[in-house]
Scaffold this motif. Structure first.
Motif, short mmCIF file in Angstrom:
data_model
loop_
_atom_site.label_atom_id
_atom_site.label_comp_id
_atom_site.label_asym_id
_atom_site.label_seq_id
_atom_site.Cartn_x
_atom_site.Cartn_y
_atom_site.Cartn_z
N MET A 1 62.85 -5.72 29.43
CA MET A 1 62.21 -6.02 30.71
C MET A 1 61.02 -6.94 30.48
SD MET A 1 63.96 -4.31 32.95
CE MET A 1 62.91 -4.16 34.38
N SER A 2 60.80 -7.82 31.41
CA SER A 2 59.67 -8.74 31.29
C SER A 2 58.38 -7.99 31.50
CB SER A 2 59.79 -9.85 32.35
OG SER A 2 58.59 -10.59 32.42
N SER A 3 57.33 -8.42 30.81
CA SER A 3 56.02 -7.81 30.99
C SER A 3 55.24 -8.44 32.11
CB SER A 3 55.22 -7.92 29.68
OG SER A 3 55.04 -9.29 29.35
N GLY A 4 55.87 -9.40 32.85
CA GLY A 4 55.20 -9.99 34.01
C GLY A 4 54.68 -11.37 33.70
N ALA A 5 53.53 -11.70 34.32
CA ALA A 5 52.97 -13.04 34.21
C ALA A 5 52.48 -13.30 32.79
CB ALA A 5 51.83 -13.20 35.20
N PRO A 6 52.57 -14.56 32.33
CA PRO A 6 52.03 -14.91 31.03
C PRO A 6 50.53 -14.69 30.98
CG PRO A 6 53.46 -16.65 31.91
CD PRO A 6 53.20 -15.70 33.00
N ALA A 7 50.01 -14.28 29.83
CA ALA A 7 48.57 -14.07 29.71
C ALA A 7 47.85 -15.41 29.80
CB ALA A 7 48.26 -13.40 28.37
N ALA B 1 40.62 -18.58 34.29
CA ALA B 1 40.69 -17.61 35.38
C ALA B 1 42.06 -16.94 35.35
CB ALA B 1 40.48 -18.32 36.71
N PRO B 2 42.11 -15.64 35.70
CA PRO B 2 43.41 -14.94 35.70
C PRO B 2 44.40 -15.61 36.66
CG PRO B 2 41.58 -13.39 35.91
CD PRO B 2 41.00 -14.75 36.07
N THR B 3 45.65 -15.65 36.26
CA THR B 3 46.68 -16.21 37.12
C THR B 3 46.94 -15.25 38.28
OG1 THR B 3 47.74 -17.28 35.24
CG2 THR B 3 49.07 -17.00 37.23
N PRO B 4 46.89 -15.71 39.53
CA PRO B 4 47.19 -14.82 40.65
C PRO B 4 48.59 -14.23 40.52
CG PRO B 4 46.21 -16.87 41.44
CD PRO B 4 46.53 -17.08 39.98
N ALA B 5 48.76 -13.03 41.02
CA ALA B 5 50.08 -12.41 41.00
C ALA B 5 51.03 -13.16 41.93
CB ALA B 5 49.98 -10.94 41.43
N ILE B 6 50.50 -13.68 43.03
CA ILE B 6 51.30 -14.47 43.97
C ILE B 6 50.48 -15.67 44.42
CG2 ILE B 6 52.41 -14.52 46.25
CD1 ILE B 6 52.91 -11.53 45.99
N GLU B 7 51.09 -16.83 44.35
CA GLU B 7 50.53 -18.06 44.93
C GLU B 7 51.62 -18.70 45.78
OE1 GLU B 7 47.56 -20.45 42.24
OE2 GLU B 7 49.23 -19.78 40.98
N ALA B 8 51.44 -18.68 47.08
CA ALA B 8 52.45 -19.24 47.98
C ALA B 8 51.80 -20.28 48.89
CB ALA B 8 53.08 -18.14 48.84
N VAL C 1 47.46 -13.74 46.12
CA VAL C 1 47.24 -12.32 45.84
C VAL C 1 46.68 -12.21 44.43
CG1 VAL C 1 48.33 -10.07 45.60
CG2 VAL C 1 49.12 -11.66 47.37
N PRO C 2 45.42 -11.79 44.27
CA PRO C 2 44.83 -11.66 42.94
C PRO C 2 45.57 -10.64 42.09
CG PRO C 2 43.13 -11.63 44.64
CD PRO C 2 44.44 -11.49 45.34
N ASP C 3 45.66 -10.91 40.82
CA ASP C 3 46.31 -10.00 39.89
C ASP C 3 45.57 -8.66 39.85
OD1 ASP C 3 48.30 -9.45 37.87
OD2 ASP C 3 46.68 -9.53 36.41
N GLY C 4 46.33 -7.55 39.89
CA GLY C 4 45.72 -6.24 39.79
C GLY C 4 45.15 -5.70 41.07
#
Length: 326
Positions: A1-7, A13-20, A40-43
């Motif tokens: 399973m993927s661990s999600g967004a790349p570090a 700055a942290p990569t947002p969880a969602i950028e639309a 949507v900010p990560d976390g």
């Protein structure tokens, strides 16, 4: 399973969880999304609010790769929505409005099945299921058929099932619909605990108190567009820091003051108007609205709520007529 967004790179700055940006979606001649922008900010816990038909569920379906947008771009969990759909799906989970469970299996069997479908071997699937049952307070009911679960227990099991694959981003589409107040608050506690582990949550809800209790940020969606976005406190301050509720003496007095109000209750001849909550402002407002001191029969002052924001920002219909008969 993927661990999600790349570090992100060190210092970035942290990569947002969602950028639309500019998401549009139509069903035939019905334009459901009309250029939706979301970050949507990560976390974080991010809530989408809006009346029925505003486009909330369609936005979730687009971002969860269940339906393709007609136009616009988006990155979800660090992956492009159009060109990396498999990577997006590996990083997310979606819990819809109705529990997707096999009632003929026990709670433990449901979770073990999900874990096996996700690629875990039997011992690992059992450990994952046991951990989630404990996390959501379902260990005592683990070996009961889901058909015997209450509505609140089913929703908690459904949420647990969505976490079997350890997603970095969880979509919750009206997760407490139909639950009683006690079950709803139990699920709120589960969402808070999940957020504390760093999981990003995008929540749609019809319960304004739910968004106020859970969300770090809120976007108000109306007729397919985001019309306001910010923290709950910031959105409430856009309407007013406080609200002055007036009970009027007659339907005529109600009708005369209704256009100035942000809250309307024609059944009780009550109107809510924005105020800063200070005594001088309230006195001045009462003197302006009721100079003869015969129009207002009583008043109360309270802190503005998301109900006020929701009604003020999404009100597209005429002010309701009073139905009170003196």
């Amino acid at each position: 399973m993927s661990s999600g967004a790349p570090a992100p790179a060190t210092g970035a700055a942290p990569t947002p969880a969602i950028e639309a940006t500019g998401l549009t979606k139509s069903h035939g001649t019905q334009h459901v999304l009309k250029g939706v922008d979301l970050t949507v900010p990560d976390g974080s816990v991010f809530a989408l609010l809006g009346p029925n038909g505003a486009g909330k569920t369609t936005a979730v379906r687009v971002l969860a790769t269940l339906t393709a947008p007609d136009a616009g771009t988006a990155r979800v969990a660090g992956h492009d929505l159009r060109t990396a759909r498999s990577e997006v799906r590996a990083a997310i989970s979606l819990t819809g409005q109705f529990a997707a469970l096999d009632e003929r299996q026990t709670g433990a069997e449901n979770l073990r099945m999900m874990a096996r479908l996700g690629g875990l071997r039997r011992p690992a699937a059992r450990r994952r299921a046991d951990g989630l049952l404990d996390q959501f307070g379902l260990s005592d009911a683990a070996n009961r058929l889901v058909a015997t679960y209450s509505g609140g227990m089913r929703r908690r099991l459904d949420l647990a099932a969505g976490l079997v694959g350890s997603p970095s981003l969880l979509f919750l589409d009206e997760p407490t619909t139909g639950l009683d107040p006690r079950s709803r608050r139990t699920l709120w506690d589960a969402v808070r605990a999940l957020s504390a582990t760093g999981t990003t949550i995008l929540l749609t809800t019809q319960y304004l108190e739910e968004a106020d209790q859970l969300a770090d940020r809120i976007a108000v969606l109306d007729s397919g567009r985001v019309i306001a976005e910010g923290t709950p406190a910031a959105l409430k301050s856009r309407v007013a820091d406080h609200r002055l509720d007036l009970t009027l003496a007659t339907p005529a007095a109600y009708a005369a003051l209704a256009p100035r109000a942000v809250h309307h209750s024609p059944e009780t001849l009550t109107l809510g108007l924005p105020t800063d909550g200070t005594a001088p402002h309230i006195r001045a407002l009462l003197d302006t609205l009721d100079p003869t001191r015969t129009t207002v029969t009583s008043f109360t002052v309270h802190t503005a709520t998301l109900d006020d924001v929701f009604l003020a920002l999404t009100s597209a219909s005429p002010v309701p007529e009073p139905t009170h008969v003196p």
